[in-house]
Design a protein around this motif. Structure first.
Motif, PDB file in Angstrom:
ATOM      1  N   VAL A   1      33.769  33.752  44.052  1.00 27.83           N
ATOM      2  CA  VAL A   1      34.413  34.838  44.946  1.00 27.83           C
ATOM      3  C   VAL A   1      35.730  34.599  45.610  1.00 27.83           C
ATOM      4  O   VAL A   1      36.739  35.313  45.435  1.00 27.83           O
ATOM      5  N   LEU A   2      36.013  33.426  45.912  1.00 28.01           N
ATOM      6  CA  LEU A   2      37.413  32.892  46.404  1.00 28.01           C
ATOM      7  C   LEU A   2      38.340  32.976  45.248  1.00 28.01           C
ATOM      8  O   LEU A   2      39.395  33.541  45.255  1.00 28.01           O
ATOM      9  N   ALA A   3      37.678  32.765  44.276  1.00 25.97           N
ATOM     10  CA  ALA A   3      38.687  32.550  43.000  1.00 25.97           C
ATOM     11  C   ALA A   3      38.853  34.097  42.309  1.00 25.97           C
ATOM     12  O   ALA A   3      40.279  34.163  42.085  1.00 25.97           O
ATOM     13  N   ALA A   4      38.056  35.085  42.259  1.00 26.36           N
ATOM     14  CA  ALA A   4      38.311  36.287  42.000  1.00 26.36           C
ATOM     15  C   ALA A   4      39.032  36.981  43.073  1.00 26.36           C
ATOM     16  O   ALA A   4      39.957  37.649  42.625  1.00 26.36           O
ATOM     17  N   LEU A   5      39.249  36.638  44.301  1.00 26.43           N
ATOM     18  CA  LEU A   5      39.797  37.220  45.415  1.00 26.43           C
ATOM     19  C   LEU A   5      41.102  36.904  45.407  1.00 26.43           C
ATOM     20  O   LEU A   5      42.306  37.434  45.742  1.00 26.43           O
ATOM     21  N   GLY A   6      41.593  35.534  44.609  1.00 23.95           N
ATOM     22  CA  GLY A   6      43.031  35.234  44.448  1.00 23.95           C
ATOM     23  C   GLY A   6      43.157  34.262  45.581  1.00 23.95           C
ATOM     24  O   GLY A   6      44.348  33.803  45.985  1.00 23.95           O
TER      25      GLY A   6
ATOM     26  N   PRO B   1      47.118  36.678  49.040  1.00 25.40           N
ATOM     27  CA  PRO B   1      47.036  37.872  47.828  1.00 25.40           C
ATOM     28  C   PRO B   1      47.021  39.151  48.547  1.00 25.40           C
ATOM     29  O   PRO B   1      46.654  39.381  49.390  1.00 25.40           O
ATOM     30  N   ALA B   2      47.699  39.968  47.939  1.00 23.48           N
ATOM     31  CA  ALA B   2      47.776  41.464  48.199  1.00 23.48           C
ATOM     32  C   ALA B   2      46.478  42.145  47.587  1.00 23.48           C
ATOM     33  O   ALA B   2      46.294  43.405  48.190  1.00 23.48           O
ATOM     34  N   GLY B   3      46.126  41.530  46.757  1.00 22.58           N
ATOM     35  CA  GLY B   3      44.900  42.217  45.967  1.00 22.58           C
ATOM     36  C   GLY B   3      44.024  41.110  45.305  1.00 22.58           C
ATOM     37  O   GLY B   3      44.718  39.945  45.054  1.00 22.58           O
ATOM     38  N   PRO B   4      43.032  41.360  44.812  1.00 22.43           N
ATOM     39  CA  PRO B   4      42.187  40.517  43.865  1.00 22.43           C
ATOM     40  C   PRO B   4      42.926  39.866  42.645  1.00 22.43           C
ATOM     41  O   PRO B   4      43.556  40.462  41.893  1.00 22.43           O
ATOM     42  N   ALA B   5      42.698  38.624  42.490  1.00 22.62           N
ATOM     43  CA  ALA B   5      43.161  38.208  41.284  1.00 22.62           C
ATOM     44  C   ALA B   5      42.594  38.457  39.900  1.00 22.62           C
ATOM     45  O   ALA B   5      43.221  38.461  38.789  1.00 22.62           O
ATOM     46  N   ASP B   6      41.363  38.773  40.139  1.00 23.38           N
ATOM     47  CA  ASP B   6      40.475  39.295  39.049  1.00 23.38           C
ATOM     48  C   ASP B   6      39.540  40.256  39.418  1.00 23.38           C
ATOM     49  O   ASP B   6      38.398  40.189  39.804  1.00 23.38           O
ATOM     50  N   PRO B   7      39.960  41.690  39.349  1.00 24.35           N
ATOM     51  CA  PRO B   7      39.105  42.658  39.994  1.00 24.35           C
ATOM     52  C   PRO B   7      37.856  43.043  39.310  1.00 24.35           C
ATOM     53  O   PRO B   7      36.810  43.127  39.855  1.00 24.35           O
ATOM     54  N   ASP B   8      37.703  42.680  37.932  1.00 22.94           N
ATOM     55  CA  ASP B   8      36.694  42.978  37.082  1.00 22.94           C
ATOM     56  C   ASP B   8      35.691  41.913  37.552  1.00 22.94           C
ATOM     57  O   ASP B   8      34.353  42.135  37.985  1.00 22.94           O
ATOM     58  N   ALA B   9      35.937  40.527  37.575  1.00 26.71           N
ATOM     59  CA  ALA B   9      35.151  39.542  38.125  1.00 26.71           C
ATOM     60  C   ALA B   9      34.577  39.888  39.436  1.00 26.71           C
ATOM     61  O   ALA B   9      33.240  39.574  39.735  1.00 26.71           O
TER      62      ALA B   9
END
Length: 338
Positions: free
Chosen positions: A123-128, A307-315
């Protein structure tokens, strides 16, 4: 060099403002979440996700309330580093669940929490949100290293204290060991959750003096050496507790000067204090290495921008659905967007 698993790394007394760089002692926070949030909070398959949800809610609150511009989730790559165990074999020994040849052992962690740690990583990775650790070191050492690096960077740039009271670095931890990093002149303070992150004890030098009778983070580390810490398997000097340790440091200024007074027969020490310090000479020789966090752990360059938004929105959407994290993930996203 920084581990490849470290995402974003290449090779009650609430203050009025936040800090530029926020460093999370991630394990201490997800342990708190695990024990503070009911394990009835589960994924559709029945897996408890209380630690994941609790940590995400903490991050959302911290970002919304403190408004850091940079954020790093610091990670325990090694929960019981060999260099500390070699110095003091009892270090965290009571928390070893399994002895493994060639290592310092497997940490005792509740089974329901073990299953949640990989989810936190994903989750941390997907959030960025950057996650950083270093081989052979604890998260405390990563925090110490990144703090020292930031203080040096600001000094080289000629940046003094922010007149608004905004900190250069805010360390978020449920572990008092990191109080040693507090430094008003450098703009470093610790946020210590009391009842969740809505109730933070903002630890600066005034708070250390008020609560522990020591004037600085460095003096707190010296006091911790003398006092010891049973929760970490550190014996301390028998017969010298927190108040006596603080009194000795107030009289002599530092652990080194306390030991010099011992060796020189200074009359400021009682015969009993001198005897106790002498009998603990072996411990006192190695304990500072164990108690003091590293300031030079092998941490590579870190991409730490909030981050201003997620790094991987789909994940992220898949993870939120699979693990029933929707509301907590949304709170983090709302906080990131400001």
């Amino acid at each position: 060099m920084t581990q490849s698993t470290d995402d974003g790394a290449r090779s009650g007394n609430l203050g009025p403002t936040g800090g530029e760089l926020m460093l999370l002692d991630t394990a201490s926070l997800y342990f708190r979440a695990f024990f503070g949030v009911p394990d009835s909070i589960r994924a559709p398959d029945g897996t408890p996700v209380n630690a994941v949800r609790g940590l995400l809610d903490m991050i959302a609150t911290l970002v919304a309330d403190r408004r850091p511009t940079r954020l790093v989730a610091c990670w325990d790559v090694d929960w019981r580093p060999a260099f500390r165990v070699e110095a003091i074999p009892s270090y965290k020994e009571h928390r070893v669940a399994e002895k493994v040849p060639g290592s310092t052992g497997v940490e005792e962690v509740p089974e329901k929490l073990v299953a949640q740690v990989p989810v936190i990583v994903d989750v941390l990775a997907a959030l960025g949100i950057t996650r950083v650790g270093a081989a052979g070191y604890e998260a405390d050492d990563v925090i110490g290293t990144l703090t020292a690096r930031e203080v040096a960077r600001r000094a080289a740039a000629g940046q003094g204290p922010d007149p608004s009271g905004r900190a250069a670095v805010e360390v978020v931890t449920g572990d008092r060991d990191l109080f040693q990093l507090v430094d008003d002149a450098a703009g470093v303070r610790v946020l210590y959750p009391t009842k969740g992150v809505k109730n933070l004890d903002v630890v600066d030098q005034a708070r250390l003096a008020e609560r522990y009778g020591v004037p600085s983070g460095a003096a707190y580390a010296d006091m911790a050496v003398l006092r010891g810490d049973p929760s970490d398997g550190l014996p301390g000097v028998p017969g010298i507790g927190e108040k006596t340790a603080a009194a000795l440091l107030a009289r002599y200024g530092s652990l080194a000067r306390v030991l010099a007074a011992r060796d020189e027969g200074d009359p400021g020490l009682t015969a009993t204090q001198r005897r106790r310090l002498t009998e603990a000479a072996g411990y006192l020789e190695v304990a500072p290495l164990v108690v003091r966090v590293a300031r030079d752990a092998p941490v590579g360059e870190v991409r730490d921008a909030l981050p201003a938004g997620p790094a991987d929105p789909d994940a992220l959407a898949d993870l939120a659905e699979r693990w029933n994290l929707g509301s907590s993930v949304q709170r983090v996203l709302d906080a990131l967007r400001g």
